[in-house]
Design an enzyme around this catalytic site. Sequence first.
Site, PDB file in Angstrom:
ATOM      1  N   GLU A   1       0.844  -1.199   0.000  1.00 47.88           N
ATOM      2  CA  GLU A   1       0.000   0.000   0.000  1.00 47.88           C
ATOM      3  C   GLU A   1       0.880   1.250   0.000  1.00 47.88           C
ATOM      4  O   GLU A   1       2.106   1.170   0.142  1.00 47.88           O
ATOM      5  CB  GLU A   1      -0.893   0.025   1.245  1.00 47.88           C
ATOM      6  CG  GLU A   1      -2.344  -0.370   0.994  1.00 47.88           C
ATOM      7  CD  GLU A   1      -3.163   0.759   0.379  1.00 47.88           C
ATOM      8  OE1 GLU A   1      -2.559   1.777  -0.035  1.00 47.88           O
ATOM      9  OE2 GLU A   1      -4.392   0.616   0.290  1.00 47.88           O
TER      10      GLU A   1
ATOM     11  N   ASN B   1      -9.795   5.640   3.649  1.00 49.45           N
ATOM     12  CA  ASN B   1      -8.757   5.148   2.756  1.00 49.45           C
ATOM     13  C   ASN B   1      -8.119   6.300   1.972  1.00 49.45           C
ATOM     14  O   ASN B   1      -7.695   7.274   2.569  1.00 49.45           O
ATOM     15  CB  ASN B   1      -9.318   4.057   1.837  1.00 49.45           C
ATOM     16  CG  ASN B   1      -8.440   2.826   1.821  1.00 49.45           C
ATOM     17  OD1 ASN B   1      -7.217   2.923   1.690  1.00 49.45           O
ATOM     18  ND2 ASN B   1      -9.035   1.659   1.967  1.00 49.45           N
TER      19      ASN B   1
ATOM     20  N   ASP C   1     -10.091   2.244  -3.180  1.00 52.26           N
ATOM     21  CA  ASP C   1      -9.052   2.074  -2.172  1.00 52.26           C
ATOM     22  C   ASP C   1      -8.136   3.291  -2.213  1.00 52.26           C
ATOM     23  O   ASP C   1      -8.568   4.405  -1.970  1.00 52.26           O
ATOM     24  CB  ASP C   1      -8.311   0.759  -2.423  1.00 52.26           C
ATOM     25  CG  ASP C   1      -7.526   0.260  -1.221  1.00 52.26           C
ATOM     26  OD1 ASP C   1      -7.040   1.088  -0.433  1.00 52.26           O
ATOM     27  OD2 ASP C   1      -7.378  -0.961  -1.064  1.00 52.26           O
TER      28      ASP C   1
END
Length: 308
Positions: free
Chosen positions: A27, A156, A204
């Site tokens: 991420e 997010n 996301d």
Amino acid sequence: MIEREYASAPMLGLPIAATHIPHFLAEGPTWDPVRKRLLWVDIMAGLVYQGRFTDEGAIEVEQAVQFPDTAGAVAVSRSGEWLVAGEHRLYSRSVDGEIVPGLKLIADPDRRFNDGKPDPAGRFVVGTKGPGGEMLLQINAEGTPAVLDDDLGLSNGLAWAEDGSALYSVDTLGRCIHVRDYDPATGEAGERRKFCEVPQGYPDGMTIDSEGHLWVALWGEGCVIRIAPDCTIVGRVDVPAPHTSCPTFAGPDLDTLVITTATEGMAPEDIAAYPLSGRLFTVKTGHRGIDPNLWAGTPTALSLEETA
């Protein structure tokens, strides 16, 4: 509301697998413009990676730094210090490698920090993931948090307009991208309003390009979509990994789109069908990003005094 499905949007390049490490939950790719390096995290492993681009477009891992618990996001200061969103607190890492824990900011053991980025003035804005009623916090240079949201399903991706006047934020479980007015000089954030809903997949991580278009990773769909200011999908990048987690523009010219992916939630047969899952991908899309924001805090400020 997005009016057309992403499948009808034109393709914006063919990505290549740029790393060999099958991350569980890669991420938060972040470009360090001072040292010309890419940073990213593997959240549940508590690892922060640093890499450089090769001439072939791959990413060569230079170091993987272990933090005490999770590593939800990483930011970098102009002098090279890192700020990492741990499980319940922030950590700083000096240029000499010393990791300094900040004060505990999350009391709920079932909640952790998730995606975060510096704002245009260097404050750190970071969200949470947990049982519900998730927060989006703005943490100033002195380490003091202010609550922007406290009713999200899963906080997010974040992105600011190039002039800093608007903050976009993702609520993944709400399948919604929000926007609010934002004053970088004071940190004042306006009332949240809905920018658009995403009917397919789960939005996301997110970034923004020099034309004010959002690039949003769709978890479960194996793609990143480009969304125009009028909320229409005008392009997409398909990735051979279903769990696309976050895009960012990187490289000296900010013209390489880096996309992180994950193997979280995938059965062995799923990974066999998508063997490149968990890798980072790069692609030239014909678009450029904007200058990344740098953290303006100091390690000592994170632990000066207790917060309420």
